[in-house]
Write a protein that holds these residues in place. Structure first.
Motif, PDB file in Angstrom:
ATOM      1  N   UNK A   1       8.044   3.323   2.208  1.00  0.00           N
ATOM      2  CA  UNK A   1       8.971   3.280   1.086  1.00  0.00           C
ATOM      3  C   UNK A   1       9.149   4.668   0.490  1.00  0.00           C
TER       4      UNK A   1
ATOM      5  N   UNK B   1       3.236   0.220   3.975  1.00  0.00           N
ATOM      6  CA  UNK B   1       4.555  -0.012   3.391  1.00  0.00           C
ATOM      7  C   UNK B   1       4.864   0.948   2.258  1.00  0.00           C
ATOM      8  N   UNK B   2       3.845   1.340   1.488  1.00  0.00           N
ATOM      9  CA  UNK B   2       4.143   2.300   0.428  1.00  0.00           C
ATOM     10  C   UNK B   2       4.552   3.643   1.031  1.00  0.00           C
ATOM     11  N   UNK B   3       3.887   4.014   2.143  1.00  0.00           N
ATOM     12  CA  UNK B   3       4.267   5.282   2.776  1.00  0.00           C
ATOM     13  C   UNK B   3       5.699   5.214   3.280  1.00  0.00           C
TER      14      UNK B   3
END
Lengths: 496, 322, 265
Positions: free
Chosen positions: B125, B121-123
């Motif tokens: 985002x 999810x960080x990627x």
């Protein structure tokens, strides 16, 4: 944008600390960082010029940004190794969100964007968040993920409330605050760099001093307790350092993505490393590379955010490792399975040739292509391809039958070379030995064993074959009464 | 110019906080819309969140809500407009892709679920933020809005017109539609959701496609997130997902009760948060989530099911008996 | 019931997954109305067998048939009692809810739970002596009680074949006796029960058929025929190391080509 210079008087101190602690590489770089004046070039510099400017490192801001990103990458990479191996991945995420109210409080307290106050406030909120998670875990049956979710969103909500409140209040200088959401690397000051360096030094010291204790308590906390290692204290210290690391990296990557820098390099390292020490090194260097490349990329464009680009670089590296890593990488697996299926197809063809020859009671050394096609259940084109592949490897030769009846096109015949014959014998031997083993030793019905042996024959190693021979005391016949070509036969070259 | 209030907590003025918003018909209409929007959001997220929490995927909500960002950005870059339909399609696809990537990493690599989740999810985002700043820098689609939204702007939304009829606020209609869609789906699939969350083997033996239910839930989550996004932002969606069911779990022991409890709780968050924001003069969405946290604390301490106080008292009693 | 198909038919079943216990060429036919204990040492593939029957693990070779149907369609006729550790005991459901889940299979799409279902659920709870606990959350029960709840759910399913994974694990002696008597009663009503069991000592009195399993089927038959020292020795006396080596190796081999099946006869 001028934030980078406002604390310039700290520069001397910074240089001393870092010279002592960072040593070699950076000592060359730092004096330049500190002495250069900041140059903000004209906005419309060409792409290439920008790249050149980045590599020349003549600008003060470029140096600060690059150095900061690299240092943060290293410390997050090292911290992340422990975070990921201890299954705390989302802990970092929660922590980075939970510090928001602390930042707001720190701002209120100092009434300006003072780094020390913000740092203290953030640390306070971070530790409060950690305490809340531990309390929820200890006293309620709320599962870990919900507890993290509650602390993350609850603290963050309070933080948002306070920040929006602060914006309504009458403070002149609050511009730096929203950089904490996404990070703004261009606003990185030398003062911030001191914080980053300090956290890196602390982390390095902590890890080098407690390396084996961390290893034991991470791998087997029960055992660590039994040998009187303070596993709990280590755990709390680790959390504290984690909070510190997250807080110092907020300025660069922001709240949302701070955890990414912890998780992604470490997760990539987990695909490569076999030992904790190499894990740490790989994660740290991946972090450093992503920091540098991300800073570079964001320098190329006009409005490009540094934090997300650093994270994207890290994810790109992760993808590369996922695809190209040795042993289990997607590419390696694909190549392996391609090679294996080629080998199996070849072995099956060799075996089919053997079986046809066997049906003729070993009276002829070559067989008709048609028979092979039937045996392998392949079309003539495919069969020809197989035979060509065999002859290229020197296992078989294809020829035209000189004795075919006149008027018709000459028949194609295939014959095995001595090398091919030996190979074919070995495969057939594997197959039949395995069938015999299953029937005699594992008590399978003889009509059951063929299908299994079809697979196993390709993976039986030399050693297993010797073992099977020993167990079965060098048998001559398989369960179906067929001859098992013996070692002597294989060496002699021909049967019958 | 009037001097601005400088303290963090302004003086509590009952009439300003509770009476003023409801004094004139115009302000009632305005604030009523805000509260109605809050209700829709809290209910939608509360119902979805109950399932997500009992499946131990509370942070999956976090992940999906961040993961839809590149979908939004791409939809905007391709169509060049902020039209709803492409945005929704983009967001839902990105949300599903995000949950699929997490599943894939968990199943096919040695990376554990929590790391996989954080990684993906960080990627996503980061990709979203980069895309936005590459292509949509000047437009309204700014990351700040996605982060904490502004529910106070809901009454400004253009009104929905069908065949010349003015039906009122468009944002409200959209959210209401999503809310009823998700309620309907939960009503229809309640048993499927319950069984596949509790015992996937039993679910499979009853012919329920467990994977489809999982991805359906993720789709619902993406849908709810994109609908709430403009009003409450990503993180507060997580708050609205997690808080109702966890708070209710201190009172009830059945999933259906948790679901029903999310309605009064949602109402409380919405109304309470509104007045909290009136008092503190801060972000409405933030105040709603803060209010959820404020409600959570006494429930956690005093709730009849395993509240901390009862547990501690039982602990000391046992101690005395020993 | 006159069913032309056997409740459970397994033919040449081979299962292997990454270096974990595997099954190798299992052949098995279970008659209707038998109470079968599956015993074998740790890692013998008992749970793998259950998982394969429940279609949670795909076999590498061979097949499973449940009343003559493939597992995908057939598992609707199996009542499954999971291993206790695999259940999330904090899940917000009451005892009654869990037992009612057993009835879901009998309900149509969108049909509500009727009075009959409730009555059946109550009866099943009564049978396992758990009716007084109907409104408790499942986490607030002792291990034995939890096991009985799942037994009641299986009863409520009214299946004809039951599959239980270690129902006696972590259960007190009294509950164990209760469960055994219920199992025997179910068998007498013509149900087929396959139970994974770890305790060799009690296996003899609990089951009327035994499957001795150690990667391969060592023996299957009536308890008195199978419960013999030499067969047990074979089951528990270590595994055939070559067999297990090769099984895990062959898991990596994909069958790429559909070959003509030539029987070597």
């Amino acid at each position: 944008m001028k934030l980078g210079l406002e604390n310039f008087h700290f520069a001397g101190g910074f240089s001393v600390i870092s010279k002592i602690l960072l040593g070699g590489v950076f000592t060359l770089l730092l004096p330049q960082v500190l002495s250069a004046e900041q140059i903000r070039g004209p906005e419309s510099i060409e792409f290439f010029d920008r790249a050149m400017r980045f590599f020349e490192m003549r600008d003060h801001s470029v140096r600060v940004v690059a150095l900061g990103s690299v240092l943060i990458g290293i410390s997050c990479g090292m911290m992340g190794s422990y975070v990921v191996t201890r299954k705390l991945s989302l802990f970092g995420d929660t922590l980075s969100h939970a510090v928001l109210p602390g930042i707001a409080i720190g701002f209120l307290w100092a009434e300006s964007k003072d780094n020390l106050a913000l740092l203290l406030g953030a640390s306070f909120a971070g530790f409060l968040g950690v305490a809340c998670i531990s309390l929820l875990k200890k006293f309620t049956k709320i599962s870990q993920d919900s507890a993290l979710g509650i602390v993350l969103s609850g603290f963050y909500a309070v933080g948002i409330c306070m920040l929006t409140r602060i914006q309504k209040m009458d403070f002149g200088n609050q511009s730096g605050l929203d950089t904490y959401l996404f990070g703004q690397v261009s606003a990185l000051s030398t003062n911030d760099l001191i914080g980053v360096c300090a956290s890196l030094v602390l982390i390095t010291l902590f890890i080098t001093l407690n390396y084996k204790e961390l290893l034991i308590s991470g791998f087997d906390p029960e055992y660590a307790r039994s040998v009187r290692l303070p596993a709990d204290i280590l755990q709390y210290l680790l959390w504290a350092l984690l909070a510190f690391c997250v807080i110092t990296s907020l300025q660069v990557v922001g709240v949302i993505l701070a955890s990414a820098l912890l998780i992604i390099p470490a997760a990539s390292a987990s695909l490569l490393a076999k030992r904790m020490s190499s894990y740490l090194c790989i994660a740290a260097s991946l972090g450093a590379i992503s920091g540098l490349v991300g800073a570079f990329l964001s320098f190329l464009g006009e409005r490009l955010p540094t934090g997300p680009l650093i994270v994207l670089t890290a994810s790109f590296l992760f993808l590369l490792i996922l695809v190209f890593r040795p042993h289990h990488g997607i590419l390696v697996c694909w190549v392996k399975s391609r090679l294996q299926s080629h080998r199996i197809a070849m072995e099956n063809t060799l075996k089919a040739i053997y079986q046809v020859i066997e049906r003729h009671n070993f009276s002829e050394t070559s067989i008709r292509m048609e028979e092979l096609m039937q045996r392998r259940n392949l079309g003539s084109g495919e069969c020809m391809k197989e035979v060509n592949r065999l002859s290229r490897s020197g296992f078989a030769t294809a020829s035209l039958d000189p004795h075919s009846p006149s008027g018709l096109p000459p028949e194609k015949r295939v014959s095995l070379t001595p090398k091919g014959w030996e190979y074919a014998c070995r495969i057939v031997r594997n197959h039949r030995l395995w069938e015999l083993y299953l029937t005699n030793e594992a008590r399978y019905a003889p009509d059951h064993v063929h299908e299994d042996a079809e697979k196993i024959e390709h993976v039986l190693g030399e050693e297993t074959i010797r073992e099977l021979e020993r167990i079965l005391s060098n048998p001559r016949r398989d369960p179906h009464g067929k001859l098992i070509p013996s070692l002597v036969d294989i060496e002699r070259g021909w049967l019958g | 110019m009037e001097l601005m209030d400088v303290s963090l907590f302004p003086a509590f003025d009952f009439s300003r906080v509770f009476i003023e918003p409801w004094k004139t018909p115009a302000s009632v209409a305005w604030n009523g819309q805000v509260i109605l929007m809050g209700l829709f959001i809290c209910w939608t997220c509360g119902v979805l969140g109950s399932f997500i929490v009992v499946r131990r995927m509370a942070l999956m909500g976090d992940a999906i809500s961040h993961g839809i960002l590149p979908g939004l950005a791409l939809a905007f870059l391709f169509t060049g407009s902020l039209a709803l339909a492409p945005m929704w399609v983009g967001a839902c696809l990105a949300g599903l892709a995000c949950s699929y990537c997490i599943e894939w990493l968990r199943l096919h690599t040695p990376i554990r679920q929590d790391a996989a989740l954080g990684l993906v999810f960080t990627s996503f985002f980061a990709l979203g933020v980069t895309l936005i700043s590459l292509g949509a820098g000047d437009v309204h689609l700014d990351p700040d809005c996605i982060l904490y939204g502004e529910i106070g702007f809901v009454p400004l939304s253009p009104s929905l017109r069908i065949g010349g009829m003015d039906l009122g606020n468009q944002a409200l209609w959209t959210m209401g539609g999503v809310c009823s869609l998700i309620m309907g789906a939960v009503l229809v699939f309640y048993r499927h959701l319950l069984v596949s969350s509790f015992d996937s083997t039993l679910a499979r033996s009853m012919g329920i496609r467990v994977r489809r239910i999982h991805f359906g839930l993720m789709l619902g989550l993406a849908l709810a997130t994109v609908a709430c996004l403009e009003s409450v932002g990503v993180i507060l969606v997580v708050a609205m997902l997690v808080f109702p069911s966890v708070t209710a779990s201190f009172f009830f022991v059945r999933l259906s009760s948790l679901l029903w409890a999310s309605f009064p709780l949602g109402a409380a968050y919405s109304i309470g948060g509104f007045h909290l924001a009136q008092w503190l003069d801060c972000s409405l969405a933030g105040a709603m989530a803060t209010f959820a946290g404020i409600v959570f604390i006494p429930c956690c301490l005093l709730g009849p099911q395993d509240g901390i106080i009862w547990k501690l008292r039982r602990g000391t009693n046992n101690f005395r008996m020993n | 019931m006159n069913n032309p198909h056997k409740p459970l038919e397994i033919h040449d079943l081979t299962v292997s997954y990454q270096r974990k216990p595997v099954l190798y060429g299992i052949d098995l036919e279970i008659e209707e109305g038998s109470l079968v204990g599956v015993i074998g040492p740790n890692g013998a593939g008992k749970s793998t067998l259950v998982k394969t029957i429940m279609n949670m693990v795909k076999p590498n070779g061979g097949y499973v048939k449940i009343f003559g149907r493939a597992p995908k369609a057939g598992i609707s006729r199996i009542g499954y009692v999971p291993q206790r550790e695999t259940v999330d005991w904090d899940f917000p459901v009451t005892v009654m809810d869990v037992v009612l889940m057993g009835r879901y299979g009998h309900l149509g799409w969108l049909r509500k739970i009727g009075e009959t279902d409730r009555r059946i659920a109550c009866e099943c709870l009564e049978q396992v002596h758990m009716l007084p606990y109907a409104n408790r959350q499942i986490g607030n029960l002792s291990g034995g009680q939890q096991q009985r709840v799942f037994l009641a759910r299986a009863l409520a399913q009214e299946s004809s074949l039951y599959l239980m994974d270690e129902p006696f694990a972590g259960v007190d002696a009294v509950t164990e006796k209760t469960i055994v008597s219920i199992l025997k009663e179910m068998r007498d009503r013509g149900k087929t029960l396959v139970i994974v069991h770890h305790d060799l000592a009690s296996a003899r009195e609990y089951f009327d058929h035994l499957l001795l399993l150690n990667m391969r089927k060592v023996a299957y038959g009536k308890t008195e025929e199978v419960f013999k020292p030499d067969l047990l020795q074979k089951t528990y006396g270590g595994r055939l190391s070559i067999l297990s080596d090769m099984a895990s190796k062959s898991a990596g081999v994909r069958v790429i080509e559909k070959e003509a099946y030539f029987t070597e006869k």
